[in-house]
Design a protein around this motif. Sequence first.
Motif, short mmCIF file in Angstrom:
data_model
loop_
_atom_site.label_atom_id
_atom_site.label_comp_id
_atom_site.label_asym_id
_atom_site.label_seq_id
_atom_site.Cartn_x
_atom_site.Cartn_y
_atom_site.Cartn_z
N ILE A 106 0.89 -1.51 -0.07
CA ILE A 106 0.08 0.29 -0.17
C ILE A 106 1.20 1.08 0.19
O ILE A 106 1.60 1.81 1.18
N ALA A 107 0.47 2.28 -0.72
CA ALA A 107 1.74 3.47 -1.29
C ALA A 107 0.67 4.45 -1.15
O ALA A 107 -0.07 4.99 -1.48
N ILE A 108 1.38 5.09 0.08
CA ILE A 108 0.34 6.98 0.49
C ILE A 108 0.96 7.74 0.69
O ILE A 108 1.93 7.66 0.54
N LYS A 109 0.83 8.28 -0.06
CA LYS A 109 1.45 10.40 -0.80
C LYS A 109 0.46 11.30 0.05
O LYS A 109 -0.34 11.19 -0.41
N LEU A 110 1.27 11.91 0.96
CA LEU A 110 0.03 13.61 1.41
C LEU A 110 1.12 14.57 1.03
O LEU A 110 1.83 14.58 1.18
N GLN A 111 0.16 15.59 0.56
CA GLN A 111 0.73 16.37 -0.10
C GLN A 111 -0.37 17.61 0.80
O GLN A 111 -1.42 17.91 0.25
#
Length: 361
Positions: free
Chosen positions: A272-277
């Motif tokens: 699972i890959a999550i990106k917080l911008q």
Amino acid sequence: MEENSKLPKSVLNIPGTKPNVQNGQLLLSSGIPSLDELTGGGFPVGSVVFIEEDKQCTYAKILLKYFIAEGVVCGHSTFIASQDMSTNSIMQELPDVLSFDPEPDLNKSSNDMEMKIAFRYQKLPTSDKPKELDIGHFYDLTRVMPRSTIERSDITNWSKQSSTNVPNTFSNPDYHYLLEDIKNKIQSGHFNVTDKVQQRSILRVGLHALGSPMWFDRSFTGLTINQHRDLNMFMFCLRALMRSAFAIAIVTVPSHLISKHIIDRCIYSSDIAIKLQSFAGTELENNSVLADYHGYFQLTKLAAINSFASKHPGSVEYVYKLRRKKFSIEKLHLPPGFDDSQNKKTPSTGCGSSTKHLLEF
């Protein structure tokens, strides 16, 4: 419920977990109900969750605290590692558990409640009503978990080692030592899938700011990109460890300091890959449409374990907000576009126009 029979009874009785009836995968809560719903019910046991930190390194740490706090409440074992901050300070800032949602979302507007056309449907159940959690708990960020509760939990705080026998597997031997300590924790705690125990439990691994400049080997004279390759090898080995154990790992990485192709390989090695911008410090910070939110939440990869396709939300955009008492993830609903044609004066060439045009004679 036929899929549940594929899992042993000792596995079904693990506190804080539930089986996924669609693929027979064991799930556990991230500590954030909205994130569990977005990932299809929770994180699969035996997976690696890769989180690209925001530039301020604020919100990824909050996700990690939720993850660890949920493990403490459920009686899971915890392994924490960080070279950017003290792991004890992370444990001292865990949010306290609640039996209710501290700040419920009121998605229903007053205009919808006053609709008279659909008055006959007002008594029907809607998805906006609060639901009971299958797994997981609610937490209050304004309250700190009691120290007595934390001390009763099995927590391992990783510390940097110094040894004369330096392995040559990584340019920075700290990655090797960290993998070895995680492996030893799995073996000593009997978390391997082949171990025979009466009562199963889960090992939660939380790795904060992995691959940051604090992980560079000062004695290594090679290029920075060579040291970042250690991160790729570490993620690949970590995934193999998680697959063979009743464990799950969350890894936060400052992606804005690392090359894109290195991050892409890490995403490939994760489940699972999550990106917080974050909006802070960008032109979106002053956008009135996004004033209620603090950043974009991008789910770049979702696990497809024991299935052909994952439950990916598709092209739907999500945003996150940090309230006073909780962190939540929501769909981005843009307001309807406003017609500003009235504010624009366009020239008219008609004979009946009230204002003369240059072409009129």
